[in-house]
Design a protein around this motif. Structure first.
Motif, PDB file in Angstrom:
ATOM      1  N   MET A 132     -65.496 -64.388  23.084  1.00  0.00           N
ATOM      2  CA  MET A 132     -64.400 -63.427  22.696  1.00  0.00           C
ATOM      3  C   MET A 132     -64.347 -62.239  23.222  1.00  0.00           C
ATOM      4  SD  MET A 132     -64.234 -64.303  18.517  1.00  0.00           S
ATOM      5  CE  MET A 132     -62.790 -63.347  18.190  1.00  0.00           C
ATOM      6  N   ARG A 133     -65.772 -61.581  23.190  1.00  0.00           N
ATOM      7  CA  ARG A 133     -65.582 -59.974  23.905  1.00  0.00           C
ATOM      8  C   ARG A 133     -65.267 -60.217  25.157  1.00  0.00           C
ATOM      9  NH1 ARG A 133     -70.395 -57.986  19.780  1.00  0.00           N
ATOM     10  NH2 ARG A 133     -70.682 -60.407  19.963  1.00  0.00           N
ATOM     11  N   SER A 134     -65.639 -61.226  25.949  1.00  0.00           N
ATOM     12  CA  SER A 134     -65.437 -61.113  27.171  1.00  0.00           C
ATOM     13  C   SER A 134     -63.874 -61.640  27.687  1.00  0.00           C
ATOM     14  CB  SER A 134     -66.424 -61.993  27.977  1.00  0.00           C
ATOM     15  OG  SER A 134     -66.275 -63.394  27.632  1.00  0.00           O
ATOM     16  N   MET A 135     -63.143 -62.182  26.956  1.00  0.00           N
ATOM     17  CA  MET A 135     -61.752 -62.669  27.134  1.00  0.00           C
ATOM     18  C   MET A 135     -60.918 -61.331  26.889  1.00  0.00           C
ATOM     19  SD  MET A 135     -61.646 -66.351  25.333  1.00  0.00           S
ATOM     20  CE  MET A 135     -59.770 -66.321  25.335  1.00  0.00           C
ATOM     21  N   THR A 136     -60.196 -61.453  27.887  1.00  0.00           N
ATOM     22  CA  THR A 136     -58.897 -60.433  27.878  1.00  0.00           C
ATOM     23  C   THR A 136     -57.602 -61.117  27.050  1.00  0.00           C
ATOM     24  OG1 THR A 136     -58.346 -61.029  30.365  1.00  0.00           O
ATOM     25  CG2 THR A 136     -59.843 -59.221  29.734  1.00  0.00           C
ATOM     26  N   THR A 137     -57.260 -62.235  27.362  1.00  0.00           N
ATOM     27  CA  THR A 137     -56.221 -62.758  26.597  1.00  0.00           C
ATOM     28  C   THR A 137     -56.151 -62.878  25.095  1.00  0.00           C
ATOM     29  OG1 THR A 137     -57.296 -64.790  27.297  1.00  0.00           O
ATOM     30  CG2 THR A 137     -55.130 -64.511  28.244  1.00  0.00           C
ATOM     31  N   PRO A 138     -55.009 -62.542  24.616  1.00  0.00           N
ATOM     32  CA  PRO A 138     -55.116 -62.536  23.087  1.00  0.00           C
ATOM     33  C   PRO A 138     -55.266 -63.862  22.436  1.00  0.00           C
ATOM     34  CG  PRO A 138     -52.721 -61.904  23.956  1.00  0.00           C
ATOM     35  CD  PRO A 138     -53.819 -62.239  25.304  1.00  0.00           C
ATOM     36  N   HIS A 139     -56.072 -64.089  21.506  1.00  0.00           N
ATOM     37  CA  HIS A 139     -56.313 -65.425  21.030  1.00  0.00           C
ATOM     38  C   HIS A 139     -56.812 -65.562  19.575  1.00  0.00           C
ATOM     39  CE1 HIS A 139     -60.244 -63.453  22.346  1.00  0.00           C
ATOM     40  NE2 HIS A 139     -60.644 -64.144  21.383  1.00  0.00           N
ATOM     41  N   ALA A 140     -56.578 -66.412  18.914  1.00  0.00           N
ATOM     42  CA  ALA A 140     -57.172 -66.377  17.520  1.00  0.00           C
ATOM     43  C   ALA A 140     -58.242 -67.635  17.468  1.00  0.00           C
ATOM     44  CB  ALA A 140     -56.021 -67.381  16.691  1.00  0.00           C
ATOM     45  N   ILE A 141     -58.980 -67.631  16.355  1.00  0.00           N
ATOM     46  CA  ILE A 141     -60.069 -68.305  16.219  1.00  0.00           C
ATOM     47  C   ILE A 141     -59.859 -69.107  14.898  1.00  0.00           C
ATOM     48  CG2 ILE A 141     -61.530 -66.765  17.644  1.00  0.00           C
ATOM     49  CD1 ILE A 141     -62.909 -65.838  14.817  1.00  0.00           C
ATOM     50  N   GLU A 142     -60.671 -70.325  15.011  1.00  0.00           N
ATOM     51  CA  GLU A 142     -60.878 -71.075  13.659  1.00  0.00           C
ATOM     52  C   GLU A 142     -62.161 -71.691  13.892  1.00  0.00           C
ATOM     53  OE1 GLU A 142     -58.577 -71.987  11.424  1.00  0.00           O
ATOM     54  OE2 GLU A 142     -57.046 -70.861  12.007  1.00  0.00           O
ATOM     55  N   PHE A 143     -62.413 -72.308  12.672  1.00  0.00           N
ATOM     56  CA  PHE A 143     -63.980 -72.949  12.431  1.00  0.00           C
ATOM     57  C   PHE A 143     -63.854 -74.366  11.708  1.00  0.00           C
ATOM     58  CE2 PHE A 143     -64.342 -68.124  12.486  1.00  0.00           C
ATOM     59  CZ  PHE A 143     -65.565 -68.067  13.448  1.00  0.00           C
ATOM     60  N   MET A 144     -64.598 -74.993  12.162  1.00  0.00           N
ATOM     61  CA  MET A 144     -64.877 -76.430  11.750  1.00  0.00           C
ATOM     62  C   MET A 144     -66.484 -76.721  11.882  1.00  0.00           C
ATOM     63  SD  MET A 144     -62.610 -78.914  13.904  1.00  0.00           S
ATOM     64  CE  MET A 144     -62.722 -80.305  12.796  1.00  0.00           C
ATOM     65  N   ALA A 145     -66.685 -77.357  10.521  1.00  0.00           N
ATOM     66  CA  ALA A 145     -68.307 -77.791  10.512  1.00  0.00           C
ATOM     67  C   ALA A 145     -68.352 -79.464  10.464  1.00  0.00           C
ATOM     68  CB  ALA A 145     -69.111 -77.320   9.251  1.00  0.00           C
ATOM     69  N   VAL A 146     -69.277 -79.759  11.293  1.00  0.00           N
ATOM     70  CA  VAL A 146     -69.418 -81.326  11.197  1.00  0.00           C
ATOM     71  C   VAL A 146     -70.961 -81.452  11.194  1.00  0.00           C
ATOM     72  CG1 VAL A 146     -67.569 -81.668  13.100  1.00  0.00           C
ATOM     73  CG2 VAL A 146     -69.706 -81.304  13.922  1.00  0.00           C
ATOM     74  N   SER A 147     -71.325 -82.547  10.480  1.00  0.00           N
ATOM     75  CA  SER A 147     -72.465 -83.036  10.315  1.00  0.00           C
ATOM     76  C   SER A 147     -72.813 -84.358  11.069  1.00  0.00           C
ATOM     77  CB  SER A 147     -73.207 -82.992   8.840  1.00  0.00           C
ATOM     78  OG  SER A 147     -72.830 -84.268   8.401  1.00  0.00           O
ATOM     79  N   SER A 148     -73.819 -84.554  11.969  1.00  0.00           N
ATOM     80  CA  SER A 148     -73.974 -85.567  12.493  1.00  0.00           C
ATOM     81  C   SER A 148     -75.414 -86.171  12.758  1.00  0.00           C
ATOM     82  CB  SER A 148     -73.403 -85.451  13.968  1.00  0.00           C
ATOM     83  OG  SER A 148     -74.227 -84.387  14.703  1.00  0.00           O
ATOM     84  N   TYR A 149     -76.206 -85.308  12.049  1.00  0.00           N
ATOM     85  CA  TYR A 149     -77.699 -85.579  12.011  1.00  0.00           C
ATOM     86  C   TYR A 149     -78.219 -85.936  10.513  1.00  0.00           C
ATOM     87  CZ  TYR A 149     -78.887 -83.220  16.405  1.00  0.00           C
ATOM     88  OH  TYR A 149     -78.811 -82.899  17.574  1.00  0.00           O
ATOM     89  N   GLY A 150     -78.887 -86.884  10.357  1.00  0.00           N
ATOM     90  CA  GLY A 150     -79.596 -86.992   8.975  1.00  0.00           C
ATOM     91  C   GLY A 150     -80.817 -85.721   8.892  1.00  0.00           C
TER      92      GLY A 150
END
Ligand code: IMP
Ligand code: MG
Length: 186
Positions: free
Chosen positions: A55-73
């Motif tokens: 994000m800090r290296s980007m110059t275009t305006p942008h939004a952020i979102e988060f997801m969490a996934v679990s794929s391991y036992g």
């Protein structure tokens, strides 16, 4: 608690190399998305450090979102192929330019499942930006538009990536010497 030096095989990617490459990725994305307002969707938790530096290296305006996934036992170091969404984004991505931000693509199951889900929500575009690509481990093909580093088939940690949930804070990517790693005790 183990000192990471007790099981560090080698430093695969240094802090300096990460910084340089992430600056390049940020510049590439900023150029490709000029005039757009992309949404960066970060997969928790491994992608967090990468996201914040990207994000800090980007110059275009942008939004952020988060997801969490679990794929391991518990205690596993390989995807099971069973991917469960444990935390979902909060805002609509319909008609948005979405960039999925991942720490590492290994078998490909995680990104494949997340891409399938996000596609059903009709983004205008959807691309993948991964810091690391363990290409030789791929079991399901996934499109990768932005890749930091292709790495060999070794278990790595640091810079967001964990070994048994610890050591995400290290500023470099290290290889675990599994013969010297006995698990986290007290
Ligand atoms: P995939 O579904 O097999 O592509 O696995 C992707 C996920 O597995 C990543 O998001 C990481 O959380 C985890 N992972 C895969 N390889 C490593 C590794 O070498 N170190 C730490 N986590 C890993
Ligand atoms: Mg991850």
């Amino acid at each position: 608690m183990l000192d990471y030096r007790e099981f560090l095989g080698e430093i695969l990617i240094s802090e300096e190399q990460l910084k340089t490459r992430i600056a390049e990725l940020g510049a590439d994305i900023s150029r490709d998305y000029a005039g757009k307002k992309p949404v960066l969707v970060c997969i928790l938790r491994g992608g967090v450090m990468f996201l914040t530096d990207l994000m800090r290296s980007m110059t275009t305006p942008h939004a952020i979102e988060f997801m969490a996934v679990s794929s391991y036992g518990a205690g596993r170091r390989q995807s099971t192929g069973q991917v469960r969404i444990t935390y979902d984004i909060n805002n609509s991505i319909a008609d948005r330019d979405v960039i999925l931000v991942e720490d590492i693509i290994d078998s490909g199951y995680t990104v494949d499942a997340v891409l399938q889900l996000l596609t059903t929500r009709q983004p205008r575009s959807l691309t993948v930006c991964t810091l690391l690509n363990k290409a030789e481990r791929r079991e399901v093909e996934v499109p990768i538009q932005y890749c930091g580093f292709t790495i060999p088939d070794k278990f790595v940690f640091g810079y967001g990536l964990d070994i048994d949930e610890y050591y995400r804070n290290l500023p470099f990517i290290g290889v675990v010497d599994l013969s010297r790693y006995k698990g986290i005790t007290e």
